[in-house]
Design a protein around this motif. Structure first.
Motif, short mmCIF file in Angstrom:
data_model
loop_
_atom_site.label_atom_id
_atom_site.label_comp_id
_atom_site.label_asym_id
_atom_site.label_seq_id
_atom_site.Cartn_x
_atom_site.Cartn_y
_atom_site.Cartn_z
N GLY A 199 0.77 -1.11 -0.29
CA GLY A 199 0.20 -0.08 0.01
C GLY A 199 1.06 1.24 -0.52
O GLY A 199 2.00 1.49 0.17
N THR A 200 0.28 2.60 -0.13
CA THR A 200 0.80 3.92 -0.41
C THR A 200 0.67 4.16 1.22
O THR A 200 -0.67 4.96 0.46
CB THR A 200 0.73 4.58 -1.10
OG1 THR A 200 1.28 3.73 -2.30
CG2 THR A 200 1.32 5.72 -1.41
N SER A 201 1.56 4.96 2.55
CA SER A 201 0.73 5.51 3.77
C SER A 201 0.66 7.83 2.85
O SER A 201 0.90 7.87 1.54
CB SER A 201 1.22 5.47 4.63
OG SER A 201 3.29 6.38 4.19
N ALA A 202 0.28 8.12 3.72
CA ALA A 202 0.17 9.99 3.37
C ALA A 202 1.85 10.40 3.46
O ALA A 202 1.77 10.89 3.59
CB ALA A 202 -1.05 10.26 3.96
N PHE A 203 2.38 9.94 4.45
CA PHE A 203 3.84 10.24 4.72
C PHE A 203 5.44 10.15 3.74
O PHE A 203 4.52 8.67 3.11
CB PHE A 203 4.05 9.74 5.82
CG PHE A 203 3.27 10.04 7.27
CD1 PHE A 203 2.02 11.21 7.17
CD2 PHE A 203 2.61 8.94 7.79
CE1 PHE A 203 1.37 11.71 7.60
CE2 PHE A 203 1.75 8.98 8.76
CZ PHE A 203 1.19 9.61 8.80
N GLU A 204 6.31 11.17 3.59
CA GLU A 204 7.28 10.92 3.85
C GLU A 204 7.04 9.42 2.24
O GLU A 204 8.08 8.59 2.30
CB GLU A 204 8.03 9.75 4.57
CG GLU A 204 7.78 10.40 5.75
CD GLU A 204 8.85 10.59 6.88
OE1 GLU A 204 9.05 9.00 6.72
OE2 GLU A 204 9.10 10.61 7.82
N GLY A 205 6.62 10.26 1.29
CA GLY A 205 6.93 9.61 -0.37
C GLY A 205 5.86 8.63 -0.31
O GLY A 205 6.24 7.14 -1.01
N GLY A 206 4.75 7.77 0.75
CA GLY A 206 4.00 6.60 0.91
C GLY A 206 4.57 5.93 1.24
O GLY A 206 4.34 4.69 1.66
N LYS A 207 6.13 6.53 1.88
CA LYS A 207 6.76 4.99 3.22
C LYS A 207 5.93 4.63 4.20
O LYS A 207 4.74 5.33 4.60
CB LYS A 207 7.77 5.78 3.12
CG LYS A 207 9.34 5.61 2.44
CD LYS A 207 10.07 6.19 2.96
CE LYS A 207 10.95 5.94 1.65
NZ LYS A 207 12.65 6.77 2.55
N PRO A 208 5.99 2.91 4.56
CA PRO A 208 4.90 2.73 5.71
C PRO A 208 6.05 3.12 7.07
O PRO A 208 7.25 3.65 6.38
CB PRO A 208 5.53 1.23 5.61
CG PRO A 208 6.53 0.81 4.52
CD PRO A 208 6.63 2.18 4.33
N PHE A 209 4.89 3.44 7.98
CA PHE A 209 5.74 3.87 9.73
C PHE A 209 5.01 2.82 10.31
O PHE A 209 4.01 1.83 10.14
CB PHE A 209 4.42 5.20 9.63
CG PHE A 209 3.76 5.21 9.45
CD1 PHE A 209 3.16 5.21 10.65
CD2 PHE A 209 2.62 4.75 7.89
CE1 PHE A 209 1.95 5.06 10.67
CE2 PHE A 209 1.12 5.61 8.26
CZ PHE A 209 0.40 5.20 9.86
N THR A 210 5.68 3.34 11.81
CA THR A 210 4.87 2.39 12.83
C THR A 210 4.14 2.55 14.06
O THR A 210 3.91 4.17 14.20
CB THR A 210 6.44 2.35 13.27
OG1 THR A 210 7.33 1.97 13.29
CG2 THR A 210 5.96 1.73 14.76
#
Length: 300
Positions: A199-210
């Motif tokens: 998927g694509t997150s809304a943060f930092e170029g679409g990177k996953p996050f914790t």
């Protein structure tokens, strides 16, 4: 007499050949059987580990617990216990197969003190969003409204909120519900990958996050949680649980919202409709696409 002796000798030779042939077949099949047995043991072990995590029932409690009904009905009680154990093990195995993840390093005392049971004390809903969902067989979409727990899960909610309201960035509009696990969950929101592998997150170029935490227990129908990557991070993918007890997800998946029954919205009736569609194996993807054709923030 000589003919009888020959007949007996031939029978003994045939019997000896069959025995040797059977032994050879067993020797050839033995490694495969041992491998299958070890794989089954591994899956069951993982299932027990999943069942005993968080508020999910342990194997010992599963043997003694009766989910519902009259406990005085002897034979019926045994059947209920058996079915409960089988369902719990199946849920754990499916969870490990569908979402293999790294277990979070969370101390037992910390998990107990920070646990939130939404069926008893639901977290505060800080924002509401909507997803307009369309079945390919129908011309008019149905709205699904989701309440978000912004105080309990601030960063996770910020991500979901942005993906619902973006007009020039990654958005849920145009994505689909890519997997349906009957009796467990429906999964959607795989921005940029229609098969649900990423998927694509809304943060930092679409990177996953914790995710913020795993405090919210999966004890309420309609709870919305983030799907995790192999290393335990989250992106745009989410799932909605269709049963009240999804203990297999506790301490593994971050819950951040819940489906609401509001006005003309579809609510859990819509979720259940999605959960009953025909699917294609082995990914359990719907035969006919179920699309998110619009999304946004509920004002007021």
């Amino acid at each position: 007499e000589r003919s009888r002796t020959v007949t007996v000798t031939v029978s003994r030779v045939n019997l000896l050949c069959r025995r040797r042939r059977n032994k050879s077949m067993v020797r050839l099949a033995l490694p495969s059987l041992v491998g299958l047995w070890l794989l089954l043991c591994l899956k069951i072990t993982n299932a027990f580990s999943t069942i005993s995590t968080g508020s999910a029932p342990s194997f010992r409690s599963a043997l003694t617990a009766v989910p519902s009904g009259n406990a005085d009905q002897g034979g019926s009680t045994l059947h209920q216990r058996r079915d409960f154990v089988i369902k719990s093990i199946t849920a754990g195995v499916v969870s490990n197969m569908i979402h293999p993840v790294v277990e979070p390093a969370l101390a037992d005392d910390q998990a107990e003190t920070s646990a939130i049971d939404p069926s008893i004390d639901p977290p505060k809903i800080t924002q509401k969003v909507y997803l307009d969902i369309k079945f390919v067989k129908y011309t008019t979409p149905t709205r699904l409204v989701i309440g978000l727990f912004g105080d309990a899960m601030p960063r996770t909610v910020e991500n979901f909120l942005a993906l619902c309201s973006n007009t020039d960035g990654p958005t849920y509009s145009g994505t689909s519900f890519y997997r349906v696990l009957s009796g467990m969950s429906i999964q959607g929101g795989a921005i940029g990958n229609s098969n649900g592998k990423s998927g694509t997150s809304a943060f930092e170029g679409g990177k996953p996050f914790t995710p913020d935490n795993f405090n919210i227990r999966h004890t309420k129908t309609g709870l919305v949680s983030a799907v995790r990557t192999m290393n335990g991070e989250i992106d745009s993918r989410f799932f909605i649980q269709t049963e009240a007890d999804a203990g297999w997800a506790d301490d593994r998946y971050a819950a951040f919202g819940v489906v609401l029954e509001e006005g003309e919205s579809g609510g859990m009736d819509l979720v259940r409709r999605i959960s009953r569609v025909d699917v294609k194996t082995p990914q359990n993807s719907p035969n006919d696409p179920i699309m998110i054709v619009g999304c946004g923030i509920v004002e007021g």
